[in-house]
Design a protein around this motif. Structure first.
Motif, mmCIF file in Angstrom:
data_model
loop_
_atom_site.group_PDB
_atom_site.id
_atom_site.type_symbol
_atom_site.label_atom_id
_atom_site.label_comp_id
_atom_site.label_asym_id
_atom_site.label_seq_id
_atom_site.Cartn_x
_atom_site.Cartn_y
_atom_site.Cartn_z
ATOM 1 N N ASN A 1 43.389 -46.274 25.933
ATOM 2 C CA ASN A 1 44.765 -45.877 26.245
ATOM 3 C C ASN A 1 45.155 -46.112 27.701
ATOM 4 O O ASN A 1 46.340 -46.184 28.017
ATOM 5 N N LEU B 1 44.936 -35.318 34.416
ATOM 6 C CA LEU B 1 45.281 -35.779 33.077
ATOM 7 C C LEU B 1 44.041 -36.255 32.329
ATOM 8 O O LEU B 1 43.803 -35.873 31.176
ATOM 9 N N ILE B 2 43.219 -37.040 32.994
ATOM 10 C CA ILE B 2 42.006 -37.562 32.370
ATOM 11 C C ILE B 2 41.011 -36.423 32.132
ATOM 12 O O ILE B 2 40.365 -36.360 31.074
ATOM 13 N N ASP C 1 41.813 -33.347 31.534
ATOM 14 C CA ASP C 1 42.352 -32.616 30.379
ATOM 15 C C ASP C 1 41.969 -33.290 29.075
ATOM 16 O O ASP C 1 41.584 -32.616 28.107
ATOM 17 N N PHE C 2 42.073 -34.613 29.025
ATOM 18 C CA PHE C 2 41.676 -35.341 27.813
ATOM 19 C C PHE C 2 40.197 -35.123 27.509
ATOM 20 O O PHE C 2 39.821 -34.876 26.357
ATOM 21 N N ASN D 1 37.813 -43.828 24.191
ATOM 22 C CA ASN D 1 39.194 -43.656 23.723
ATOM 23 C C ASN D 1 40.168 -43.599 24.896
ATOM 24 O O ASN D 1 41.259 -44.173 24.850
ATOM 25 N N ILE D 2 39.767 -42.923 25.959
ATOM 26 C CA ILE D 2 40.617 -42.860 27.155
ATOM 27 C C ILE D 2 40.825 -44.258 27.723
ATOM 28 O O ILE D 2 41.945 -44.640 28.083
ATOM 29 N N GLU E 1 38.285 -35.759 23.951
ATOM 30 C CA GLU E 1 38.459 -37.210 23.905
ATOM 31 C C GLU E 1 37.228 -37.901 24.476
ATOM 32 O O GLU E 1 36.606 -37.392 25.400
ATOM 33 N N ALA F 1 39.505 -31.768 26.122
ATOM 34 C CA ALA F 1 40.016 -31.619 24.755
ATOM 35 C C ALA F 1 39.147 -32.361 23.737
ATOM 36 O O ALA F 1 39.440 -32.349 22.550
#
Length: 76
Positions: free
Chosen positions: A45, A28-29, A31-32, A41-42, A37, A35
């Motif tokens: 969140n 998931l991280i 993928d961010f 920012n991660i 990110e 993309a």
């Protein structure tokens, strides 16, 4: 291959790599990040993660793909 922030536990998310003490999958991280990110920012969140943990996820992916390449070469 020993990691400080990442683990695989067959009882959590079917054994997918996660950040220790969470149910956040490493993919998931990644993928961010892929993309576009930012790490900051991660972390906003996902405050339970640290910058070091996110950087280790990148290292984990690098080592995993390197091992996969080695296995492919051996089998050919």
């Amino acid at each position: 291959m020993k990691f400080k922030y990442i683990e695989r536990n067959p009882e959590i998310l079917g054994g997918k790599p996660i950040f220790k003490g969470t149910r956040i999958p490493v993919y998931l991280i990644l993928d961010f990040l892929s993309a576009g990110e930012t790490i900051d920012n991660i972390l906003e969140n996902y405050p339970q993660l640290s910058k070091e943990a996110v950087l280790e996820a990148i290292k984990y992916a690098s080592e995993y793909t390197r091992l996969e390449e080695e296995l492919i070469e051996v089998s050919n």
